[in-house]
Design a protein around this motif. Sequence first.
Motif, PDB file in Angstrom:
ATOM      1  N   ILE A 218      12.434  67.473 -91.873  1.00 56.99           N
ATOM      2  CA  ILE A 218      13.047  66.717 -90.777  1.00 56.99           C
ATOM      3  C   ILE A 218      14.028  65.737 -91.396  1.00 56.99           C
ATOM      4  CG2 ILE A 218      12.638  65.268 -88.760  1.00 56.99           C
ATOM      5  CD1 ILE A 218       9.785  66.243 -88.686  1.00 56.99           C
ATOM      6  N   GLY A 219      15.285  66.131 -91.471  1.00 52.87           N
ATOM      7  CA  GLY A 219      16.298  65.302 -92.095  1.00 52.87           C
ATOM      8  C   GLY A 219      17.213  64.641 -91.091  1.00 52.87           C
ATOM      9  N   ARG A 240      24.728  67.051 -95.928  1.00 51.40           N
ATOM     10  CA  ARG A 240      23.796  68.060 -96.434  1.00 51.40           C
ATOM     11  C   ARG A 240      22.937  67.453 -97.541  1.00 51.40           C
ATOM     12  NH1 ARG A 240      28.480  71.330 -96.072  1.00 51.40           N
ATOM     13  NH2 ARG A 240      28.926  70.888 -98.259  1.00 51.40           N
ATOM     14  N   GLY A 241      21.723  67.943 -97.653  1.00 54.30           N
ATOM     15  CA  GLY A 241      20.818  67.423 -98.664  1.00 54.30           C
ATOM     16  C   GLY A 241      21.051  68.003-100.042  1.00 54.30           C
ATOM     17  N   TRP A 242      21.754  69.144-100.128  1.00 53.79           N
ATOM     18  CA  TRP A 242      21.999  69.782-101.416  1.00 53.79           C
ATOM     19  C   TRP A 242      23.174  70.743-101.284  1.00 53.79           C
ATOM     20  CZ3 TRP A 242      17.327  70.255 -98.769  1.00 53.79           C
ATOM     21  CH2 TRP A 242      17.171  71.430 -98.034  1.00 53.79           C
ATOM     22  N   SER A 243      23.442  71.499-102.311  1.00 54.05           N
ATOM     23  CA  SER A 243      24.484  72.537-102.320  1.00 54.05           C
ATOM     24  C   SER A 243      25.886  71.976-102.158  1.00 54.05           C
ATOM     25  CB  SER A 243      24.229  73.598-101.226  1.00 54.05           C
ATOM     26  OG  SER A 243      22.960  74.168-101.405  1.00 54.05           O
ATOM     27  N   HIS A 291      12.464  65.994 -97.031  1.00 56.34           N
ATOM     28  CA  HIS A 291      13.926  66.025 -96.927  1.00 56.34           C
ATOM     29  C   HIS A 291      14.448  65.153 -95.785  1.00 56.34           C
ATOM     30  CE1 HIS A 291      14.459  68.903-100.091  1.00 56.34           C
ATOM     31  NE2 HIS A 291      13.644  69.763 -99.521  1.00 56.34           N
ATOM     32  N   PHE A 292      14.035  63.895 -95.766  1.00 56.50           N
ATOM     33  CA  PHE A 292      14.491  62.997 -94.712  1.00 56.50           C
ATOM     34  C   PHE A 292      15.979  62.690 -94.821  1.00 56.50           C
ATOM     35  CE2 PHE A 292       9.945  61.855 -95.076  1.00 56.50           C
ATOM     36  CZ  PHE A 292       9.572  62.168 -93.790  1.00 56.50           C
ATOM     37  N   GLU A 320       9.115  60.320-103.124  1.00 59.64           N
ATOM     38  CA  GLU A 320       9.851  61.294-103.928  1.00 59.64           C
ATOM     39  C   GLU A 320      11.313  61.330-103.502  1.00 59.64           C
ATOM     40  OE1 GLU A 320       9.681  66.046-105.009  1.00 59.64           O
ATOM     41  OE2 GLU A 320       8.807  65.314-103.149  1.00 59.64           O
ATOM     42  N   ALA A 321      11.532  61.232-102.194  1.00 59.65           N
ATOM     43  CA  ALA A 321      12.893  61.366-101.670  1.00 59.65           C
ATOM     44  C   ALA A 321      13.807  60.235-102.111  1.00 59.65           C
ATOM     45  CB  ALA A 321      12.866  61.436-100.147  1.00 59.65           C
TER      46      ALA A 321
END
Length: 323
Positions: A218-219, A240-243, A291-292, A320-321
Motif C-alpha cells: 500500500i504505497g 514509483r518505488g523502484w525501476s 512499500h509505503f 525498513e522502508a
Amino acid sequence: MKKNTEYLQQRFQDEKNAKINPTEKPQPLFEEPKNERRSFFKKAVLGGISLGGMMSLPMEDTLAHTTSKVNRLSNPSDLKITDMRIAQYGNVPLLKIYTNQGIHGLGDVRDGADKRYALMLKSRILGENPCNIEKIFKSIEQFGWHGRQGGGVSGVEMALWDLAGKAYGVPLYQLLGGKFRDKVRIYVDTPTVRDPDEFANKMKSRVDMGYTMLKMDIGIGLIKDQKDTLTNKSPWGPMRGWSDTDVMSYTQTPHQFTHVQITPKGLEKMVEYAAKAREKVGFEIPLAIDHFGHMGYNEMIKLANAFEPYNSLAKYRTVEACY
C-alpha cells in the motif's frame, strides 16, 4: 588328457552327422564342469594376474582403474569454475555457474536488479573451487551493498551453495547443519490494485488458495492523484518505488529527503485498503504491509499508528522502508 581328446573327437563326429536345426541355439563345444571350487581358484588367479599387471603402472593409473566403477557425482577437490552466464527471465537475471566436471549452480540477482552486478564478479571467481564458498565470498563481498546492489554477490553465493550440494551429493541443508523441519510457512504477496474492493478480493483469493499469511503493498502512489492527500508531491512525477535510474528522481532520493508528507485525508485513504482486506479475510490471518513510499520517519510513525487497529505488521515494515 586322452579321455578328453576322445570325447572331443566323438563330439565333433556327432555334430557332423547330425541334422542341425538353424533355429536352435548351438550347444557349446565343451561344457565346463560345474565346480565351484575350481571356479573360485580360476577367478583368484585372474585377479592376481590383473593385480600383478597393475603393480607396474603409475600410481595415478592404478587409482583410476580401481575406482573406475565408483558411483560419484564429482571430485570436489578438483572442481573448478569455468564460466558464468546470465539468462534474463522477465526482470529477473538468472545466473548459472559452470564447472570442469559438468555440474552447475544456479542463482538469481535479487529483485530484478541489473545483471551487471553479477557479471562484474565473473573474472574473480573463474578457476576457483566452488566448494570454497567462504573464501570466494570474502573476495567478492566488497562489491555488494544495500538492497539490489547486493544482488550480484548474493546470486553468486546462492549458486556456489547449489554447486557444493551437487558436488557432495547431499541436500544443501545438510551442509548447513542438517534438516530442522519438513515444511516452512510462507507468506504470499499480492499485486497492487488501485480499487480497495478489488484489492481485498485478491487478498481473499490468496486465502482460498491455502495461504495462511498475507502481504500487500500500500504505497502513496495509490493516492497521489487524489486531492489533499499528500504535501510536496508535485516535484516527484510518478512517485514509483523502484525501476527509475534518474539520480534526481523520487526513486533515487533517500526517504527523509523527499519532504513528502501525508495528510489526514491521505491516511484515511491508505487505511481503507487494510480495512477492506480485513473485512474479506478476517483477523486470524497475519497481514503484512509494505512499500509505503519515500517519506521520513515522522510520516512512517503516522502510518503505523493509523494501521494499528487492523493488527497488521506495518510497524515492522515501516522501519525498513526508512532506510
